[in-house]
Design a protein around this motif. Structure first.
Motif, PDB file in Angstrom:
ATOM      1  N   GLY A 143       0.797  -1.218   0.000  1.00  0.00           N
ATOM      2  CA  GLY A 143       0.000   0.000   0.000  1.00  0.00           C
ATOM      3  C   GLY A 143       0.828   1.266   0.000  1.00  0.00           C
ATOM      4  N   SER A 144       2.074   1.152   0.411  1.00  0.00           N
ATOM      5  CA  SER A 144       2.943   2.335   0.445  1.00  0.00           C
ATOM      6  C   SER A 144       4.250   2.141  -0.310  1.00  0.00           C
ATOM      7  CB  SER A 144       3.264   2.706   1.906  1.00  0.00           C
ATOM      8  OG  SER A 144       3.961   1.648   2.558  1.00  0.00           O
ATOM      9  N   ALA A 145       4.634   0.906  -0.572  1.00  0.00           N
ATOM     10  CA  ALA A 145       5.886   0.645  -1.279  1.00  0.00           C
ATOM     11  C   ALA A 145       5.794  -0.673  -2.035  1.00  0.00           C
ATOM     12  CB  ALA A 145       7.064   0.603  -0.301  1.00  0.00           C
ATOM     13  N   VAL A 146       6.508  -0.737  -3.161  1.00  0.00           N
ATOM     14  CA  VAL A 146       6.618  -1.950  -3.958  1.00  0.00           C
ATOM     15  C   VAL A 146       7.977  -2.581  -3.685  1.00  0.00           C
ATOM     16  CG1 VAL A 146       6.621  -2.927  -6.286  1.00  0.00           C
ATOM     17  CG2 VAL A 146       5.176  -0.954  -5.763  1.00  0.00           C
ATOM     18  N   SER A 147       8.006  -3.881  -3.513  1.00  0.00           N
ATOM     19  CA  SER A 147       9.274  -4.567  -3.264  1.00  0.00           C
ATOM     20  C   SER A 147       9.482  -5.674  -4.280  1.00  0.00           C
ATOM     21  CB  SER A 147       9.300  -5.155  -1.846  1.00  0.00           C
ATOM     22  OG  SER A 147       8.276  -6.127  -1.684  1.00  0.00           O
ATOM     23  N   PHE A 148      10.736  -5.849  -4.701  1.00  0.00           N
ATOM     24  CA  PHE A 148      11.138  -6.951  -5.566  1.00  0.00           C
ATOM     25  C   PHE A 148      12.189  -7.774  -4.833  1.00  0.00           C
ATOM     26  CE2 PHE A 148      10.291  -4.199  -9.597  1.00  0.00           C
ATOM     27  CZ  PHE A 148       8.930  -4.459  -9.488  1.00  0.00           C
ATOM     28  N   ARG A 149      11.953  -9.065  -4.701  1.00  0.00           N
ATOM     29  CA  ARG A 149      12.898  -9.973  -4.064  1.00  0.00           C
ATOM     30  C   ARG A 149      13.322 -11.001  -5.112  1.00  0.00           C
ATOM     31  NH1 ARG A 149      12.792  -6.246  -1.392  1.00  0.00           N
ATOM     32  NH2 ARG A 149      11.997  -5.970   0.726  1.00  0.00           N
ATOM     33  N   TRP A 150      14.585 -10.991  -5.479  1.00  0.00           N
ATOM     34  CA  TRP A 150      15.034 -11.774  -6.622  1.00  0.00           C
ATOM     35  C   TRP A 150      15.115 -13.267  -6.319  1.00  0.00           C
ATOM     36  CZ3 TRP A 150      13.838  -8.494  -9.842  1.00  0.00           C
ATOM     37  CH2 TRP A 150      14.221  -7.151  -9.760  1.00  0.00           C
ATOM     38  N   SER A 151      14.831 -14.051  -7.335  1.00  0.00           N
ATOM     39  CA  SER A 151      14.910 -15.507  -7.244  1.00  0.00           C
ATOM     40  C   SER A 151      16.321 -15.964  -7.621  1.00  0.00           C
ATOM     41  CB  SER A 151      13.885 -16.138  -8.198  1.00  0.00           C
ATOM     42  OG  SER A 151      14.170 -17.495  -8.412  1.00  0.00           O
ATOM     43  N   THR A 153      17.148 -18.695  -8.822  1.00  0.00           N
ATOM     44  CA  THR A 153      17.143 -19.533 -10.027  1.00  0.00           C
ATOM     45  C   THR A 153      16.816 -18.755 -11.296  1.00  0.00           C
ATOM     46  OG1 THR A 153      14.816 -20.108  -9.619  1.00  0.00           O
ATOM     47  CG2 THR A 153      16.498 -21.613  -8.766  1.00  0.00           C
ATOM     48  N   GLY A 154      16.083 -17.639 -11.192  1.00  0.00           N
ATOM     49  CA  GLY A 154      15.639 -16.943 -12.390  1.00  0.00           C
ATOM     50  C   GLY A 154      16.234 -15.578 -12.640  1.00  0.00           C
ATOM     51  N   ALA A 155      16.713 -14.905 -11.583  1.00  0.00           N
ATOM     52  CA  ALA A 155      17.189 -13.530 -11.737  1.00  0.00           C
ATOM     53  C   ALA A 155      18.560 -13.489 -12.407  1.00  0.00           C
ATOM     54  CB  ALA A 155      17.248 -12.836 -10.378  1.00  0.00           C
ATOM     55  N   SER A 156      18.779 -12.437 -13.191  1.00  0.00           N
ATOM     56  CA  SER A 156      20.060 -12.255 -13.866  1.00  0.00           C
ATOM     57  C   SER A 156      21.116 -11.778 -12.874  1.00  0.00           C
ATOM     58  CB  SER A 156      19.914 -11.217 -14.979  1.00  0.00           C
ATOM     59  OG  SER A 156      19.594  -9.947 -14.435  1.00  0.00           O
ATOM     60  N   SER A 157      22.374 -11.877 -13.293  1.00  0.00           N
ATOM     61  CA  SER A 157      23.467 -11.413 -12.432  1.00  0.00           C
ATOM     62  C   SER A 157      23.358  -9.911 -12.195  1.00  0.00           C
ATOM     63  CB  SER A 157      24.818 -11.754 -13.070  1.00  0.00           C
ATOM     64  OG  SER A 157      24.926 -11.176 -14.370  1.00  0.00           O
ATOM     65  N   ALA A 158      22.809  -9.176 -13.172  1.00  0.00           N
ATOM     66  CA  ALA A 158      22.649  -7.724 -13.006  1.00  0.00           C
ATOM     67  C   ALA A 158      21.690  -7.413 -11.863  1.00  0.00           C
ATOM     68  CB  ALA A 158      22.154  -7.107 -14.314  1.00  0.00           C
ATOM     69  N   LYS A 159      20.616  -8.185 -11.753  1.00  0.00           N
ATOM     70  CA  LYS A 159      19.653  -7.954 -10.682  1.00  0.00           C
ATOM     71  C   LYS A 159      20.209  -8.402  -9.334  1.00  0.00           C
ATOM     72  CE  LYS A 159      15.485  -7.868 -13.514  1.00  0.00           C
ATOM     73  NZ  LYS A 159      14.118  -8.367 -13.741  1.00  0.00           N
ATOM     74  N   TRP A 160      20.941  -9.506  -9.342  1.00  0.00           N
ATOM     75  CA  TRP A 160      21.572  -9.939  -8.101  1.00  0.00           C
ATOM     76  C   TRP A 160      22.575  -8.903  -7.614  1.00  0.00           C
ATOM     77  CZ3 TRP A 160      20.202 -13.044  -4.492  1.00  0.00           C
ATOM     78  CH2 TRP A 160      19.409 -14.150  -4.777  1.00  0.00           C
ATOM     79  N   ALA A 241      12.176  -3.776 -12.680  1.00  0.00           N
ATOM     80  CA  ALA A 241      11.169  -4.587 -13.367  1.00  0.00           C
ATOM     81  C   ALA A 241      11.278  -6.046 -12.979  1.00  0.00           C
ATOM     82  CB  ALA A 241      11.334  -4.442 -14.888  1.00  0.00           C
ATOM     83  N   VAL A 242      10.129  -6.746 -13.037  1.00  0.00           N
ATOM     84  CA  VAL A 242      10.125  -8.204 -12.893  1.00  0.00           C
ATOM     85  C   VAL A 242       9.598  -8.802 -14.197  1.00  0.00           C
ATOM     86  CG1 VAL A 242       9.967  -8.376 -10.385  1.00  0.00           C
ATOM     87  CG2 VAL A 242       7.879  -8.084 -11.741  1.00  0.00           C
ATOM     88  N   LEU A 243      10.174  -9.911 -14.579  1.00  0.00           N
ATOM     89  CA  LEU A 243       9.865 -10.572 -15.838  1.00  0.00           C
ATOM     90  C   LEU A 243       8.851 -11.684 -15.615  1.00  0.00           C
ATOM     91  CD1 LEU A 243      10.685 -10.899 -18.872  1.00  0.00           C
ATOM     92  CD2 LEU A 243      12.433 -12.513 -18.084  1.00  0.00           C
ATOM     93  N   PHE A 244       7.846 -11.772 -16.503  1.00  0.00           N
ATOM     94  CA  PHE A 244       6.866 -12.845 -16.425  1.00  0.00           C
ATOM     95  C   PHE A 244       7.330 -14.039 -17.253  1.00  0.00           C
ATOM     96  CE2 PHE A 244       3.505  -9.259 -16.136  1.00  0.00           C
ATOM     97  CZ  PHE A 244       3.872  -9.004 -14.829  1.00  0.00           C
ATOM     98  N   GLY A 245       6.639 -15.127 -17.123  1.00  0.00           N
ATOM     99  CA  GLY A 245       6.950 -16.329 -17.882  1.00  0.00           C
ATOM    100  C   GLY A 245       5.788 -17.288 -17.769  1.00  0.00           C
ATOM    101  N   ARG A 246       5.906 -18.439 -18.326  1.00  0.00           N
ATOM    102  CA  ARG A 246       4.814 -19.415 -18.283  1.00  0.00           C
ATOM    103  C   ARG A 246       4.527 -19.802 -16.832  1.00  0.00           C
ATOM    104  NH1 ARG A 246       2.744 -22.142 -22.464  1.00  0.00           N
ATOM    105  NH2 ARG A 246       1.507 -24.013 -22.059  1.00  0.00           N
ATOM    106  N   GLY A 247       3.359 -19.411 -16.360  1.00  0.00           N
ATOM    107  CA  GLY A 247       2.995 -19.705 -14.978  1.00  0.00           C
ATOM    108  C   GLY A 247       3.525 -18.700 -13.974  1.00  0.00           C
ATOM    109  N   TYR A 248       4.214 -17.679 -14.437  1.00  0.00           N
ATOM    110  CA  TYR A 248       4.779 -16.662 -13.541  1.00  0.00           C
ATOM    111  C   TYR A 248       4.188 -15.299 -13.882  1.00  0.00           C
ATOM    112  CZ  TYR A 248       8.301 -20.187 -12.404  1.00  0.00           C
ATOM    113  OH  TYR A 248       8.936 -21.333 -11.996  1.00  0.00           O
TER     114      TYR A 248
END
Length: 320
Positions: A143-151, A153-160, A241-248
């Protein structure tokens, strides 16, 4: 109106100033409808009502929202399939007469500004907290902030390398939502940037600065919040940004999420109350009453502070 109209996957209940759409929870009901559960649509939020023939003798009632009136429609930006349109009701043949009558009544209830873009959201966004699992991380909104927590198995080295991210809504200028049913679905946040920067990139950009702003077509480059045209990094490399995929990041999870974030962004950027011109003579009392009513709506929606409301109301009353 005090009547109801039942159709496939939903029932529309008509009130004096709005229609309450209650979605079914059956196994055949689209998951987006099950996620929304119900929506109250003020008649003032509608631009038109259409009635068209459907398949096998059915009748399709479509309530068309005004531009800028519904955060879900704004976030979707025309990407929803017909079967996922919450403003579309397929009525069986035996209820055709009721559909014709109620659609006519609904047209008669449209507001005087139906053809104009809305200056604020009139339909409530899905309530938080909300979250969904994307291909390369998990997105959350409290409600006040958006958070992204990287996976891992799926996140790129840039996001890590950038690390997990938290974005207060006050630091955001807009959002981009690309449907997970497209080739490259994603949710991208557009941070506020100083003039001369290049925050916008490919996608469906929804600037917060104008509820009825034009939507950028997928793949185009746009400008948001005073930034100059420029290209954002690829979604898989972009920590905003977060990336979508089949089932994600399925539609029924990521779209209500995007709508809730968009509404919070607009609330964080209240629309200034326009200055009221003062003429030489006294104003029409009916006109003043209408402007005070509109001011009260802005105040009730949280778009005008208590101090602004009191000052502007006093100014309007002084014109009588």
């Amino acid at each position: 109106m005090g009547e109801a109209l039942a159709g496939n996957h939903a029932t529309w209940e008509f009130d004096t100033d709005s229609v309450l759409i209650r979605f079914e929870r059956g196994i055949r009901t689209p998951k987006l409808f099950q996620s929304l559960r119900e929506r109250r649509i003020p008649y003032a939020a509608l631009a038109a009502v259409t009635l068209t023939p459907g398949k096998r003798g059915t009748v399709v009632v479509h309530a068309v929202p005004r531009a800028g009136a519904d955060p879900l429609t704004e976030a979707a930006a025309g990407q929803l399939a017909e079967g996922n349109d919450p403003f579309r009701l397929v009525v069986p043949p035996e209820h055709e007469a009721a559909a014709v009558s109620l659609a006519a009544g609904l047209r008669g209830a449209l507001g005087p500004d139906a053809a104009e873009p809305a200056d604020r959201f009139l339909v409530a966004a899905p309530e938080g907290p909300l979250h969904f699992k994307a291909y390369d991380g998990r997105a959350g909104f409290d409600g006040s902030a958006v958070s992204f927590r990287w996976s891992w198995t799926g996140a790129s080295s840039a996001k890590w390398k950038a690390g997990d991210q938290t974005f207060p809504v006050g630091e955001l200028a807009g959002i981009e939502w690309r449907s997970p049913e497209s080739a490259e679905g994603y949710l991208r946040l557009l941070p506020r940037t100083p003039a001369g920067a290049a925050p916008a990139g490919p996608g469906t950009a929804i600037p917060v600065t104008s509820p009825a702003a034009a939507v950028l077509a997928p793949g185009s480059v746009g400008q948001v919040a005073g930034g100059a045209p420029g290209a954002a990094p690829p979604v898989d490399q972009d920590p905003t940004a977060v990336l979508f995929g089949r089932g994600y990041g399925p539609v029924h999870e990521s779209l209500p999420f995007a709508a809730a974030v968009l509404e919070s962004l607009r609330r964080a950027r209240p629309t200034p109350v326009p200055a009221v011109p003062v003429g030489a003579g006294r104003s029409d009392p009916a006109d003043v009453a209408e402007r005070i009513r509109h001011l009260g709506e802005l105040h009730g929606a949280g778009l005008v502070t208590d101090g602004e409301y009191s000052a502007k109301k006093a100014q309007l009353l002084a014109e009588l």
